[in-house]
Write a protein that holds these residues in place. Sequence first.
Motif, PDB file in Angstrom:
ATOM      1  N   LEU A  47       0.593  -1.327   0.013  1.00 56.38           N
ATOM      2  CA  LEU A  47       0.024   0.059  -0.191  1.00 56.38           C
ATOM      3  C   LEU A  47       0.770   1.296   0.045  1.00 56.38           C
ATOM      4  O   LEU A  47       0.555   2.346  -0.641  1.00 56.38           O
ATOM      5  N   HIS A  48       1.774   1.418   0.659  1.00 59.65           N
ATOM      6  CA  HIS A  48       2.750   2.449   0.786  1.00 59.65           C
ATOM      7  C   HIS A  48       3.255   2.874  -0.300  1.00 59.65           C
ATOM      8  O   HIS A  48       3.191   3.997  -0.871  1.00 59.65           O
ATOM      9  N   GLU A  49       3.815   1.785  -1.068  1.00 55.66           N
ATOM     10  CA  GLU A  49       4.356   2.010  -2.292  1.00 55.66           C
ATOM     11  C   GLU A  49       3.388   2.419  -3.390  1.00 55.66           C
ATOM     12  O   GLU A  49       3.590   3.528  -4.218  1.00 55.66           O
ATOM     13  N   ILE A  50       2.262   1.863  -3.499  1.00 57.73           N
ATOM     14  CA  ILE A  50       1.165   2.258  -4.373  1.00 57.73           C
ATOM     15  C   ILE A  50       0.667   3.567  -4.353  1.00 57.73           C
ATOM     16  O   ILE A  50       0.824   4.492  -5.193  1.00 57.73           O
ATOM     17  N   VAL A  51       0.580   4.123  -3.130  1.00 57.72           N
ATOM     18  CA  VAL A  51       0.053   5.293  -2.632  1.00 57.72           C
ATOM     19  C   VAL A  51       1.205   6.465  -3.304  1.00 57.72           C
ATOM     20  O   VAL A  51       0.918   7.398  -3.745  1.00 57.72           O
ATOM     21  N   TRP A  52       2.292   5.970  -2.774  1.00 59.31           N
ATOM     22  CA  TRP A  52       3.723   7.026  -3.003  1.00 59.31           C
ATOM     23  C   TRP A  52       3.420   7.137  -4.504  1.00 59.31           C
ATOM     24  O   TRP A  52       3.758   8.278  -5.075  1.00 59.31           O
ATOM     25  N   GLU A  53       3.716   5.989  -5.296  1.00 58.37           N
ATOM     26  CA  GLU A  53       3.450   5.976  -6.966  1.00 58.37           C
ATOM     27  C   GLU A  53       2.537   6.858  -7.371  1.00 58.37           C
ATOM     28  O   GLU A  53       2.541   7.899  -8.393  1.00 58.37           O
ATOM     29  N   ILE A  54       1.283   6.904  -6.705  1.00 63.33           N
ATOM     30  CA  ILE A  54       0.211   7.388  -7.561  1.00 63.33           C
ATOM     31  C   ILE A  54       0.298   8.987  -6.982  1.00 63.33           C
ATOM     32  O   ILE A  54       0.321   9.824  -7.966  1.00 63.33           O
ATOM     33  N   VAL A  55       0.511   9.474  -6.020  1.00 62.94           N
ATOM     34  CA  VAL A  55       0.619  10.776  -5.398  1.00 62.94           C
ATOM     35  C   VAL A  55       1.654  11.620  -6.260  1.00 62.94           C
ATOM     36  O   VAL A  55       1.571  12.702  -6.208  1.00 62.94           O
ATOM     37  N   ASN A  56       2.617  10.917  -6.658  1.00 60.24           N
ATOM     38  CA  ASN A  56       3.672  11.502  -7.162  1.00 60.24           C
ATOM     39  C   ASN A  56       3.860  11.407  -8.604  1.00 60.24           C
ATOM     40  O   ASN A  56       4.852  11.829  -9.276  1.00 60.24           O
ATOM     41  N   VAL A 106      -4.596   3.215   7.027  1.00 55.99           N
ATOM     42  CA  VAL A 106      -5.542   2.924   5.903  1.00 55.99           C
ATOM     43  C   VAL A 106      -6.245   4.434   5.502  1.00 55.99           C
ATOM     44  O   VAL A 106      -6.465   4.758   4.441  1.00 55.99           O
ATOM     45  N   ARG A 107      -6.856   4.870   6.623  1.00 58.18           N
ATOM     46  CA  ARG A 107      -7.521   6.439   6.596  1.00 58.18           C
ATOM     47  C   ARG A 107      -6.768   7.439   5.731  1.00 58.18           C
ATOM     48  O   ARG A 107      -7.006   8.015   5.098  1.00 58.18           O
ATOM     49  N   ARG A 108      -5.416   7.329   6.354  1.00 58.93           N
ATOM     50  CA  ARG A 108      -4.481   8.151   5.722  1.00 58.93           C
ATOM     51  C   ARG A 108      -4.418   8.012   4.269  1.00 58.93           C
ATOM     52  O   ARG A 108      -4.228   9.047   3.599  1.00 58.93           O
ATOM     53  N   ALA A 109      -4.209   6.918   3.928  1.00 64.68           N
ATOM     54  CA  ALA A 109      -3.972   6.591   2.449  1.00 64.68           C
ATOM     55  C   ALA A 109      -5.315   7.034   1.696  1.00 64.68           C
ATOM     56  O   ALA A 109      -5.229   7.444   0.736  1.00 64.68           O
ATOM     57  N   ILE A 110      -6.536   6.716   2.272  1.00 62.31           N
ATOM     58  CA  ILE A 110      -7.780   6.939   1.692  1.00 62.31           C
ATOM     59  C   ILE A 110      -7.628   8.351   1.587  1.00 62.31           C
ATOM     60  O   ILE A 110      -8.034   9.249   0.658  1.00 62.31           O
ATOM     61  N   MET A 111      -7.467   9.322   2.567  1.00 64.67           N
ATOM     62  CA  MET A 111      -7.529  10.847   2.504  1.00 64.67           C
ATOM     63  C   MET A 111      -6.434  11.151   1.545  1.00 64.67           C
ATOM     64  O   MET A 111      -6.810  12.282   0.821  1.00 64.67           O
ATOM     65  N   ASP A 112      -5.135  10.697   1.273  1.00 61.17           N
ATOM     66  CA  ASP A 112      -4.258  11.220   0.455  1.00 61.17           C
ATOM     67  C   ASP A 112      -4.669  10.844  -1.232  1.00 61.17           C
ATOM     68  O   ASP A 112      -4.565  11.672  -1.993  1.00 61.17           O
ATOM     69  N   LEU A 113      -5.458   9.586  -1.294  1.00 63.58           N
ATOM     70  CA  LEU A 113      -5.778   9.410  -2.786  1.00 63.58           C
ATOM     71  C   LEU A 113      -7.061  10.033  -3.034  1.00 63.58           C
ATOM     72  O   LEU A 113      -7.287  10.475  -4.245  1.00 63.58           O
ATOM     73  N   LYS A 121      -8.978  20.064  -6.607  1.00 59.95           N
ATOM     74  CA  LYS A 121      -7.845  20.010  -5.803  1.00 59.95           C
ATOM     75  C   LYS A 121      -6.546  19.092  -6.379  1.00 59.95           C
ATOM     76  O   LYS A 121      -5.699  19.533  -6.296  1.00 59.95           O
ATOM     77  N   ARG A 122      -6.791  18.482  -7.401  1.00 53.93           N
ATOM     78  CA  ARG A 122      -5.870  17.851  -8.162  1.00 53.93           C
ATOM     79  C   ARG A 122      -5.041  18.807  -8.931  1.00 53.93           C
ATOM     80  O   ARG A 122      -3.930  18.749  -8.886  1.00 53.93           O
ATOM     81  N   LYS A 123      -5.665  19.923  -9.468  1.00 46.75           N
ATOM     82  CA  LYS A 123      -5.213  20.909 -10.167  1.00 46.75           C
ATOM     83  C   LYS A 123      -4.215  21.828  -9.289  1.00 46.75           C
ATOM     84  O   LYS A 123      -3.216  22.268  -9.522  1.00 46.75           O
ATOM     85  N   ALA A 124      -4.932  22.081  -7.888  1.00 47.93           N
ATOM     86  CA  ALA A 124      -4.013  22.718  -6.899  1.00 47.93           C
ATOM     87  C   ALA A 124      -2.822  21.992  -6.619  1.00 47.93           C
ATOM     88  O   ALA A 124      -1.842  22.718  -6.624  1.00 47.93           O
ATOM     89  N   ILE A 125      -2.920  20.716  -6.457  1.00 53.58           N
ATOM     90  CA  ILE A 125      -1.740  19.909  -5.787  1.00 53.58           C
ATOM     91  C   ILE A 125      -0.802  20.043  -6.926  1.00 53.58           C
ATOM     92  O   ILE A 125       0.389  20.266  -6.523  1.00 53.58           O
ATOM     93  N   PHE A 126      -1.126  19.679  -8.288  1.00 55.15           N
ATOM     94  CA  PHE A 126      -0.250  19.671  -9.531  1.00 55.15           C
ATOM     95  C   PHE A 126       0.303  21.005  -9.706  1.00 55.15           C
ATOM     96  O   PHE A 126       1.499  21.067  -9.990  1.00 55.15           O
ATOM     97  N   LYS A 127      -0.181  22.272  -9.656  1.00 58.58           N
ATOM     98  CA  LYS A 127       0.136  23.552  -9.703  1.00 58.58           C
ATOM     99  C   LYS A 127       1.145  23.921  -8.793  1.00 58.58           C
ATOM    100  O   LYS A 127       2.173  24.524  -9.096  1.00 58.58           O
ATOM    101  N   CYS A 128       1.157  23.284  -7.605  1.00 62.04           N
ATOM    102  CA  CYS A 128       2.147  23.642  -6.601  1.00 62.04           C
ATOM    103  C   CYS A 128       3.237  22.577  -6.129  1.00 62.04           C
ATOM    104  O   CYS A 128       4.075  22.599  -5.537  1.00 62.04           O
ATOM    105  N   ARG A 129       3.373  21.601  -6.985  1.00 59.74           N
ATOM    106  CA  ARG A 129       4.304  20.650  -6.847  1.00 59.74           C
ATOM    107  C   ARG A 129       5.555  20.746  -7.410  1.00 59.74           C
ATOM    108  O   ARG A 129       5.746  21.259  -8.440  1.00 59.74           O
TER     109      ARG A 129
END
Length: 156
Positions: A47-56, A106-113, A121-129
Motif C-alpha cells: 500500500l505505501h508504495e502504491i500510494v507513493w507512486e500515485i501521489v507522485n 489506511v484512513r491516511r491512504a484514503i485521504m491522500d488518494l 484539488k488535483r489541479k491545485a496539488i499539481f500547480k504547487c508540486r
Amino acid sequence: MGERMKKNEEISAREREKLLKRLHSGLFWVGEEIPYKIVIDGNEMHLHEIVWEIVNKPRIEISDVESIDRLLEILYTKEKEYEEELEHGHVNSDEANEICEKAAGVRRAIMDLKELTISTKRKAIFKCRHICDDVETCEWDCLAEDLKDKSRTKKS
C-alpha cells in the motif's frame, strides 16, 4: 489492579469504546504512516508504495482516477474490517492498539488518494508540486514573498 490489564486479557468495554471513539474522530489519521503492506482477500498489497507512486505521478489521467476510485473502495472495506475487528473481536490491549493504528494508516491512504479524485484539488496539488530541480513551486514563492514582506516590516 484497576484499569491495568493482564498481558493477554481481552480489552474492557470501556477501552474498546475509547478506541472506537478515536477511530470515529475527524482527524485521527493525521500524522499516521500509511502501512507498507496490507492483506486484501488473502493477497499482500504494498500500500505505501502504491500510494507513493500515485501521489507522485506528474499527471493524473481519467483512467488513473477510475483506478484510484476502485482502490478507495477496497481501502474503505479494509478500514471497516479493522473497525469491526476492534468493535467485536476478542483482542487484548496490544492487538487493539495495533488494529487502531492500521485503521488510521489506511484512513491516511484514503485521504491522500481521495484528494486526487477531485479535479479542483488535483489541479491545485499539481500547480504547487515541485517535480524537478530548478523549478520553484507556488508554495515556495508565496513563502518567500511572505518572508520578504516580514523582513521589510521589521526593518521599518
